[in-house]
Design an enzyme around this catalytic site. Sequence first.
Site, PDB file in Angstrom:
ATOM      1  N   TRP A  18     -52.257 -84.451 -42.843  1.00 39.49           N
ATOM      2  CA  TRP A  18     -50.528 -85.256 -43.831  1.00 39.49           C
ATOM      3  C   TRP A  18     -50.130 -86.268 -42.400  1.00 39.49           C
ATOM      4  O   TRP A  18     -50.442 -85.961 -41.508  1.00 39.49           O
ATOM      5  CB  TRP A  18     -49.987 -83.471 -44.255  1.00 39.49           C
ATOM      6  N   ASP A  49     -50.086 -74.606 -41.489  1.00 42.82           N
ATOM      7  CA  ASP A  49     -49.103 -75.784 -42.065  1.00 42.82           C
ATOM      8  C   ASP A  49     -49.266 -74.810 -43.508  1.00 42.82           C
ATOM      9  O   ASP A  49     -50.301 -75.380 -44.582  1.00 42.82           O
ATOM     10  CB  ASP A  49     -49.455 -76.812 -41.527  1.00 42.82           C
ATOM     11  N   LYS A 103     -40.916 -77.198 -51.819  1.00 40.60           N
ATOM     12  CA  LYS A 103     -41.537 -77.344 -52.523  1.00 40.60           C
ATOM     13  C   LYS A 103     -41.205 -76.159 -53.524  1.00 40.60           C
ATOM     14  O   LYS A 103     -41.347 -76.500 -54.619  1.00 40.60           O
ATOM     15  CB  LYS A 103     -43.471 -77.354 -52.374  1.00 40.60           C
TER      16      LYS A 103
HETATM   17  C1  LMR Z   1     -45.541 -85.713 -48.791  1.00 42.13           C
HETATM   18  O1  LMR Z   1     -46.623 -85.395 -47.627  1.00 42.13           O
HETATM   19  O2  LMR Z   1     -45.487 -86.535 -49.943  1.00 42.13           O
HETATM   20  C2  LMR Z   1     -44.102 -84.436 -48.726  1.00 42.13           C
HETATM   21  O3  LMR Z   1     -44.480 -83.391 -47.996  1.00 42.13           O
HETATM   22  C3  LMR Z   1     -43.257 -85.163 -47.977  1.00 42.13           C
HETATM   23  C4  LMR Z   1     -42.807 -85.600 -46.991  1.00 42.13           C
HETATM   24  O4  LMR Z   1     -41.776 -85.384 -46.174  1.00 42.13           O
HETATM   25  O5  LMR Z   1     -43.935 -86.760 -46.225  1.00 42.13           O
END
Ligand code: LMR
Length: 397
Positions: free
Chosen positions: A130, A211, A246
Amino acid sequence: MFENLEELHPDPILGLMTAHRNDASLKKIDLGVGVYRDESGATPIMKSVLEAQKIRHETEQTKSYIGPPGTPEFNTLTRKLMFGNDNQAEKSNRIAGVQTPGGCGALRVAAELIKRARPKTTIWVSDPTWANHQPLLGNAGLNLKEYAYYQKSSRSLNTDGLLESLSNVPAGDAVLIHGCCHNPSGVDLEPQHWEAIADLAINQGFTPFIDLAYQGLGDSLDEDAIGVKILSERCPEVIVASSYSKNFGLYRERVGSLQIVSPNVAQTTIVQSQLGSVVRGIYSMPPAHGAAIVETILSDKTLKLQWVEELSTMRDRINLLRKELANRLTREIDQDFSFIEKQKGMFSFLGIDTNQVARLQKEFAIYMVDSSRINVAGVNNSNIDYFVESMTTILKN
Ligand code: LMR
């Protein structure tokens, strides 16, 4: 003071929300930010949440501070949900925990605590991971390195690469693992992979750091937490950051938690006191409202059942969409997109390049992250034809 600073580009994920909002096209589709959408494209408040909110308004008696860790009830209920009812670490009081402002808050508190304990720690993150892991952990001053995870050619887990990379992680480092619904790839670990990671963590002395931001959106609440259960039963030390954004749809309320398993009660007491001090030094204490809603739902049998059903409806919708997208794209483009159906949670990589992503945005007003990560829940019956047609044009021309 600030004249030396430079203007930055928009956030790679959040910037898409603004760009989509400003797009005048009537056909525009937002497959960017990871927010659940129903068939009408809305992100409604869950009925169980509305009900809990009503109860809270009727029964709340004070707005006084809740303290850095949040309420004990919230932390206990959160641990039950992730670690299960029969967890040895929980039963022997070896888990310290705090309620945090969302999963991001949990990740940052963990990073600050790691920094205090071992400033030279490297956090190993999956390749890819991420986009916000880098600033959340790196801005705390920690070093980040990548371990192999996703195999582009097969669009699935690079099992050998993963185990090989982790066998090179030295003692004292931490390995950040997505608990379920890997963001951005949708490629998850199976129980045997978690067992292998537990073996490596024990043998080499690194700390697993999970996570868990999408519990319940992959297979089920229990199955999605299998990694938390396996690692916490087997490893002396495990860090778990979690989010209720979520699975309760509480995005803007900022509700999450950080739970840390330690080898003994004395160490747990120390970690708990340090967690309180880290929190006090960053934001003093978490907001109460969203966490109280979660607490109300998880502690009430009827409300919990209702929430579990609502969550299943969301998950079933995503899985149906995965199936339909996989079939339609495979048929119309004449390429294998069956991986979309095999992946879990909100996200999939389409596997197209950045130019193709840019063309989809410019020519068709279809928004997704540069890496070609899509939020599957952004697709619905009224936009799927347009999406498949646009993809076909891009990939055939
Ligand atoms: C995402 O990955 O789109 C979500 O977790 C929102 C974010 O804060 O990035």
